[in-house]
Design a protein around this motif. Structure first.
Motif, PDB file in Angstrom:
ATOM      1  N   ILE A  29      -6.788  99.489  16.911  1.00  0.00           N
ATOM      2  CA  ILE A  29      -7.106  98.321  17.421  1.00  0.00           C
ATOM      3  C   ILE A  29      -6.670  98.190  18.842  1.00  0.00           C
ATOM      4  CG2 ILE A  29      -7.059  96.020  17.233  1.00  0.00           C
ATOM      5  CD1 ILE A  29      -6.335  96.428  14.133  1.00  0.00           C
ATOM      6  N   ILE A  30      -7.524  98.066  19.664  1.00  0.00           N
ATOM      7  CA  ILE A  30      -7.079  97.981  21.221  1.00  0.00           C
ATOM      8  C   ILE A  30      -7.611  96.575  21.906  1.00  0.00           C
ATOM      9  CG2 ILE A  30      -7.766  99.199  23.444  1.00  0.00           C
ATOM     10  CD1 ILE A  30      -8.864 101.557  21.607  1.00  0.00           C
ATOM     11  N   GLY A  31      -6.372  95.879  22.126  1.00  0.00           N
ATOM     12  CA  GLY A  31      -6.720  94.966  22.960  1.00  0.00           C
ATOM     13  C   GLY A  31      -6.878  94.842  24.540  1.00  0.00           C
ATOM     14  N   HIS A  32      -7.748  93.859  24.858  1.00  0.00           N
ATOM     15  CA  HIS A  32      -8.089  93.984  26.316  1.00  0.00           C
ATOM     16  C   HIS A  32      -7.886  92.735  26.835  1.00  0.00           C
ATOM     17  CE1 HIS A  32     -10.351  97.837  26.098  1.00  0.00           C
ATOM     18  NE2 HIS A  32     -10.530  97.557  24.698  1.00  0.00           N
ATOM     19  N   GLY A  33      -7.753  92.664  28.363  1.00  0.00           N
ATOM     20  CA  GLY A  33      -7.542  91.289  28.936  1.00  0.00           C
ATOM     21  C   GLY A  33      -8.431  91.195  30.181  1.00  0.00           C
ATOM     22  N   ASP A  34      -8.494  90.016  30.646  1.00  0.00           N
ATOM     23  CA  ASP A  34      -9.340  89.930  31.930  1.00  0.00           C
ATOM     24  C   ASP A  34      -8.464  90.021  33.057  1.00  0.00           C
ATOM     25  OD1 ASP A  34      -7.947  87.640  32.219  1.00  0.00           O
ATOM     26  OD2 ASP A  34      -9.631  86.322  31.542  1.00  0.00           O
ATOM     27  N   ARG A  35      -8.960  90.131  34.370  1.00  0.00           N
ATOM     28  CA  ARG A  35      -8.032  90.123  35.383  1.00  0.00           C
ATOM     29  C   ARG A  35      -7.496  88.982  36.194  1.00  0.00           C
ATOM     30  NH1 ARG A  35     -11.507  94.921  38.494  1.00  0.00           N
ATOM     31  NH2 ARG A  35     -11.310  96.540  36.554  1.00  0.00           N
ATOM     32  N   LYS A  36      -7.502  88.071  35.556  1.00  0.00           N
ATOM     33  CA  LYS A  36      -6.969  86.877  35.989  1.00  0.00           C
ATOM     34  C   LYS A  36      -5.347  86.784  35.701  1.00  0.00           C
ATOM     35  CE  LYS A  36     -10.873  83.636  35.195  1.00  0.00           C
ATOM     36  NZ  LYS A  36     -11.384  82.587  34.161  1.00  0.00           N
ATOM     37  N   GLY A  37      -4.788  86.373  36.924  1.00  0.00           N
ATOM     38  CA  GLY A  37      -3.327  86.531  36.598  1.00  0.00           C
ATOM     39  C   GLY A  37      -2.648  87.784  36.610  1.00  0.00           C
ATOM     40  N   LYS A  38      -1.385  87.669  36.346  1.00  0.00           N
ATOM     41  CA  LYS A  38      -0.560  89.001  36.703  1.00  0.00           C
ATOM     42  C   LYS A  38      -1.170  90.132  35.347  1.00  0.00           C
ATOM     43  CE  LYS A  38       3.741  86.791  37.881  1.00  0.00           C
ATOM     44  NZ  LYS A  38       4.933  86.784  37.547  1.00  0.00           N
ATOM     45  N   LEU A  39      -1.063  91.310  35.909  1.00  0.00           N
ATOM     46  CA  LEU A  39      -1.441  92.401  35.091  1.00  0.00           C
ATOM     47  C   LEU A  39      -0.377  92.685  33.625  1.00  0.00           C
ATOM     48  CD1 LEU A  39      -3.440  94.985  34.766  1.00  0.00           C
ATOM     49  CD2 LEU A  39      -1.755  96.302  36.041  1.00  0.00           C
ATOM     50  N   SER A  40       0.809  92.305  34.154  1.00  0.00           N
ATOM     51  CA  SER A  40       1.490  92.427  33.021  1.00  0.00           C
ATOM     52  C   SER A  40       1.359  91.568  31.871  1.00  0.00           C
ATOM     53  CB  SER A  40       3.250  92.627  33.412  1.00  0.00           C
ATOM     54  OG  SER A  40       3.003  91.210  34.076  1.00  0.00           O
ATOM     55  N   ASP A  41       1.050  90.198  32.321  1.00  0.00           N
ATOM     56  CA  ASP A  41       0.676  89.160  31.329  1.00  0.00           C
ATOM     57  C   ASP A  41      -0.335  89.465  30.711  1.00  0.00           C
ATOM     58  OD1 ASP A  41       2.914  87.965  32.360  1.00  0.00           O
ATOM     59  OD2 ASP A  41       1.848  86.513  33.387  1.00  0.00           O
ATOM     60  N   ASN A  42      -1.555  90.052  31.371  1.00  0.00           N
ATOM     61  CA  ASN A  42      -2.621  90.223  30.466  1.00  0.00           C
ATOM     62  C   ASN A  42      -2.454  91.358  29.343  1.00  0.00           C
ATOM     63  OD1 ASN A  42      -4.239  88.447  32.019  1.00  0.00           O
ATOM     64  ND2 ASN A  42      -4.629  89.657  33.674  1.00  0.00           N
ATOM     65  N   GLN A  43      -1.673  92.380  30.104  1.00  0.00           N
ATOM     66  CA  GLN A  43      -1.520  93.461  29.077  1.00  0.00           C
ATOM     67  C   GLN A  43      -0.689  93.169  27.712  1.00  0.00           C
ATOM     68  OE1 GLN A  43       0.347  96.842  31.180  1.00  0.00           O
ATOM     69  NE2 GLN A  43      -0.250  98.357  29.218  1.00  0.00           N
ATOM     70  N   GLU A  44       0.257  92.233  28.167  1.00  0.00           N
ATOM     71  CA  GLU A  44       0.859  91.614  26.872  1.00  0.00           C
ATOM     72  C   GLU A  44       0.047  90.976  26.059  1.00  0.00           C
ATOM     73  OE1 GLU A  44       4.631  88.445  26.203  1.00  0.00           O
ATOM     74  OE2 GLU A  44       4.367  89.183  28.160  1.00  0.00           O
ATOM     75  N   LEU A  45      -0.811  89.940  26.615  1.00  0.00           N
ATOM     76  CA  LEU A  45      -1.869  89.314  25.897  1.00  0.00           C
ATOM     77  C   LEU A  45      -2.728  90.227  25.078  1.00  0.00           C
ATOM     78  CD1 LEU A  45      -2.672  86.361  25.395  1.00  0.00           C
ATOM     79  CD2 LEU A  45      -4.154  86.431  27.312  1.00  0.00           C
ATOM     80  N   ALA A  46      -3.182  91.181  25.719  1.00  0.00           N
ATOM     81  CA  ALA A  46      -4.015  92.201  25.238  1.00  0.00           C
ATOM     82  C   ALA A  46      -3.412  92.750  23.642  1.00  0.00           C
ATOM     83  CB  ALA A  46      -4.321  93.167  26.055  1.00  0.00           C
TER      84      ALA A  46
END
Lengths: 178, 699
Positions: B625-642
């Motif tokens: 299962i691969i989570g993805h995030g958009d580009r809003k905000g910090k990259l690390s936050d998005n990666q964590e959120l993904a």
């Protein structure tokens, strides 16, 4: 016609000629073989006896028990005399003691067969003695004492004198008693 | 002489006196005559008078004669007159007596009341005399007159004084019985007979010891006779137990399936009755006989006589010391004469062999019946066989016939039994062997079929053999596995037939025929390719024995099974799988709100459920299962959120029952190649799925 069988005995002292008398009477129906241990020899003879009716004879078969003569060592077995309807008691005219012993033989036979038995006394070896031998006194005395004695005969087994007469007389008297 | 006139003058006196006078006159006359005879020789004959007086001759002078005769006649006439008068008086007195009878009776009655004893004493002698007189006159009438009162009188007397009656009649009983026996012998027997049994029984109860003493000589003899026979029989059997005969008997008993005792009994019946004679015990005359018509007849009368003589001799001279013993049999060279003795007769039976106990028992029964039924005619036998009932001969015949029946049936039975036993002895082993071989052959055949039914084993020469209770399998197979498989195949047969399975199969390394191996590899590949989802091709390296498998396989098929199948081909040493598994893909994406890792509820029921179903259909399928995030905000936050979004999705799958081991979490901050930067940002907030199955190479 039936045959009536009867047992008779010949008794007397040793050597008085009982066996010879029987041999003379029964002719071929005789066996010389003594049943020596037992002391008796049995012979058989069938006779035709005339009756009062013409052409009506009776056949009588004698079973003759020739009982071994008494000696000083051996007496006559009394049981051999049982059931006999008659007896021929034999004495030897040449031996006085055998004549004197006749009463003893008569008594023995009569004591064993107390009923309706017939006795004939045979004074044998008549051919050897003087015709005038005076035994009539003894004979008469025996007859007077013993009412069973139906007759007496001077016999000779050698010549056959009176032998058949004697047996036929006994047979007739036995049958007449029946 | 001078007294004579006086005597005649007294004729008027009573009759007795007259008679005396007359007698005296006669005496006188006689005396006178004798005197005159002695004195003179001259006699005169007096002719006898026609009157009934005894007259003697005498001689006297005529005057005297006439005078006295006249007196005599006168006296006789007077006597007659007196007689008539006396008779009249007597008749008159009877009438008078009859008239007086009632009076006398009355007097006696009165007198009896006062002095009974005196009356009895007076009357009894008269009564005795009257009875005597009457009995002499007419005994029958007296008997008839007394008879009605006798029973009652006797009965009364017995009641009053039984002892006296017993004493009075006891001496007469024996005589009466003897007389009755003379008149009618049977009547006494018939009268007493029925009560004899009861009487003996009662007497035994009363005086047991006395009865035992009385009967002992008879019973003792009978028992000792019987016991002697039994003991003798037992002794014989015991003595023969270890002999050849004994062993033969044991073998026969086993063959026949009967006890040895029964066989002994059967042996005992091996005999033949040759003749039966009923002989008078004393005279030896034969009363009845039975002799086989087919054989030469024995002279029965001579035989009867001699047997009787021998019996008498033995009983008199040998057995006399032992009372009540009898000569029971005479034995001669395999035959014997059995003697059974009763009161007046005895039975002589000529027997060849040893008669059985049963026969002896039967013989005694028959003999006893004869003696009981015909005792009288036997006891009265007088030399004439016609006086003997034919029933006796018929009864004797039963003894011979019974035995004949046995003998007739015996030989065929024996022969048949011997034949059967002989044939059975010879054939039984052969039949048994044949039967066993047939069964073994059947088992071997079934075992061979079972081995042939196994494709892997069918090509090898495996030989099943039944021997000594074992199912032995021999042959050669190339591997221990095939060896064990052969045993496994035959195990059921061995159990069913109760045989021990013995494996003699040798597992040998057989150099494979490479051409065949190659052919088998190709054949197997062709067969496998018929399966859906499988598309393989193989290469076989003959030098190394390696099979290389390439192609694709549906992920629900087992690569391991395929590899194992190839490895079972002889000559294949190594299997290399380069198979590619056809894995299903999941294109579904699950989108999230901005800054959110929380699943939208409707996605759980639809998309997440679909993914779960797929996992269920493919149990070996793993899911990344691969989570993805958009580009809003910090990259690390998005990666964590993904990653959080991937985790929440994984948790949702687990909550639906998915195996956690098959779920792998991954997160990406970078955009996927298909994620365009210019597209709306919500399209970039999603979770995607990658499916995979770990690849495996098995050697």
């Amino acid at each position: 016609m039936s045959i009536i069988s009867q047992k008779i005995c010949t008794i007397g002292d040793f050597g008085v000629g009982k066996t010879s008398l029987i041999r003379r009477f029964v002719e071929r129906e005789f066996s010389d073989e003594y049943l020596s241990t037992v002391g008796v020899k049995i012979s058989r003879k069938t006779m035709d006896l005339a009756t009062d009716k013409p052409d009506n004879s009776i056949k009588v078969q004698f079973l003759i028990w020739d009982i071994e003569g008494k000696t000083k060592f051996k007496g006559i077995a009394p049981s051999y005399l049982q059931g006999a309807k008659g007896a021929i008691i034999v004495a030897d005219l040449t031996r006085k003691e055998t004549i004197l012993n006749l009463q003893e033989h008569i008594d023995l036979f009569a004591s064993i067969n107390p009923k309706k038995t017939k006795i004939i006394l045979a004074f044998n070896k008549f051919d050897l003695v003087d015709q005038e031998k005076p035994i009539n006194i003894i004979k008469d005395e025996l007859i007077s004492k013993n009412n069973r004695i139906i007759s007496t005969y001077y016999t000779s087994a050698k010549t056959g004198e009176n032998v058949d007469n004697m047996f036929y007389t006994l047979a007739e008297n036995i049958i007449a008693e029946k | 002489m001078n007294d004579l006139p006086e005597k005649t003058a007294d004729l008027e006196a009573p009759a007795t006196d007259k008679l005396d006078t007359l007698l005296d006159l006669l005496v006188e006359l006689t005396t006178t005559e004798e005197n005159q005879l002695s004195s003179s020789n001259s006699h005169k004959e007096i002719v006898q008078s026609d009157r009934d007086l005894p007259i003697k001759n005498y001689s006297i002078d005529n005057n005297f004669q006439e005078s006295h005769l006249s007196n005599l006649y006168k006296s006789i006439d007077e006597l007659r007159e007196l007689q008539l008068q006396s008779e009249k008086k007597i008749n008159d007195s009877i009438d008078t007596f009859n008239t007086l009878l009632p009076l006398i009776k009355e007097l006696i009655t009165i007198k009896t009341e006062y002095n009974k004893e005196l009356i009895i004493k007076t009357i009894v002698p008269i009564i005795d005399e009257i009875i005597k007189q009457k009995f002499l006159q007419n005994s029958q009438r007296m008997g008839a007159a007394i008879a009605p009162i006798l029973p009652e009188a006797i009965s009364q007397k017995i009641d009053l004084s039984p002892g006296e009656i017993a004493k009075a009649i006891a001496p007469e009983i024996a005589v009466s019985i003897q007389e009755q026996i003379k008149i009618d012998r049977d009547s006494i027997s018939k009268t007493i007979g029925p009560e004899m049994g009861k009487a003996i029984k009662a007497q035994i109860e009363l005086e047991k010891d006395t009865m035992i003493d009385a009967l002992y000589p008879i019973i003792g003899s009978t028992i000792s006779k019987y016991m002697a026979e039994v003991v003798s029989s037992i002794n014989d059997k015991v003595e023969n137990a270890l002999s050849i005969e004994g062993f033969k008997r044991k073998i026969w008993a086993k063959i026949k399936g009967v006890s040895e005792a029964e066989l002994i009994l059967a042996e005992a019946t091996d005999f033949e009755v040759k003749a039966v004679f009923l002989i008078n015990k004393t005279s030896g005359l034969v009363m009845a006989e039975v002799q086989p018509e087919s054989e030469q007849k024995l002279e029965s009368e001579m035989l009867g006589g001699m047997l009787t003589a021998i019996r008498s001799f033995v009983n008199d001279c040998i057995l006399q010391a032992e009372e009540n013993t009898e000569l029971n049999e005479i034995e001669y060279s395999g035959s014997k004469i059995i003697l059974e003795v009763a009161g007046y007769c005895y039975l002589a039976i000529l027997v060849k062999g040893d008669p059985s106990k049963k026969f002896i028992r039967e013989m005694r029964e028959v003999f006893s019946e004869i003696v009981i039924s015909h005792g009288k005619e036997i006891s009265e036998f007088d030399g004439d066989r016609e006086t003997i009932s034919p029933e006796i001969e018929a009864q004797l015949k039963t003894l011979v016939q019974t035995n004949k029946t046995k003998k007739k049936s015996h030989p065929p039975t024996t022969i048949i039994i011997i034949l059967i036993v002989t044939i059975a002895t010879i054939i039984s082993p052969l039949v048994y062997i044949y039967w066993r071989n047939r069964i073994a052959h059947t088992i071997e055949f079934n075992a061979a079929i079972a081995l042939e039914s196994e494709p892997e084993l069918s090509i090898y020469r495996l030989i099943p053999e039944v021997k000594n209770g074992k199912l032995i399998v021999s042959g050669k197979v190339p591997s221990d596995r095939l060896r064990q498989q052969a045993i496994k195949t035959l195990q059921n047969i061995a159990v069913e037939e109760n045989l021990t399975l013995e494996n003699k199969i040798l597992a040998v390394k057989i150099p494979p025929d490479l051409a065949i191996t190659k052919q088998e590899v190709q054949t197997l590949s062709s067969i496998l390719n018929f399966q859906e989802g499988l598309n393989i091709y193989t290469k076989f390296n003959e030098k190394t024995g390696t099979v290389e498998i390439e192609g694709s396989i549906a992920n629900n098929l087992s690569i391991e099974q395929i590899i194992t199948t190839y490895k079972q081909i002889p000559g294949v040493n190594v299997v290399v799988s380069k198979l590619k598994i056809n894995i299903p893909t999941i294109t579904t994406r699950i989108y999230f709100n901005s800054d959110s890792a929380e699943l939208i509820p409707k996605d759980i029921d639809t998309k997440i459920k679909q993914v779960k179903d797929l996992l269920d259909r493919y149990p070996k399928l793993h899911l990344r299962i691969i989570g993805h995030g958009d580009r809003k905000g910090k990259l690390s936050d998005n990666q964590e959120l993904a990653i959080k979004r991937a985790i929440s999705t994984g948790e949702a799958l687990k909550s639906l029952g998915a195996d956690p081991k098959r779920i792998h979490i991954s997160g990406r901050s970078k955009l996927d190649s298909d994620t365009l930067s210019d597209r709306p940002s919500w399209l970039n907030r999603y979770v995607s799925f990658e499916t995979f199955i770990p690849s495996t190479v098995i050697e």
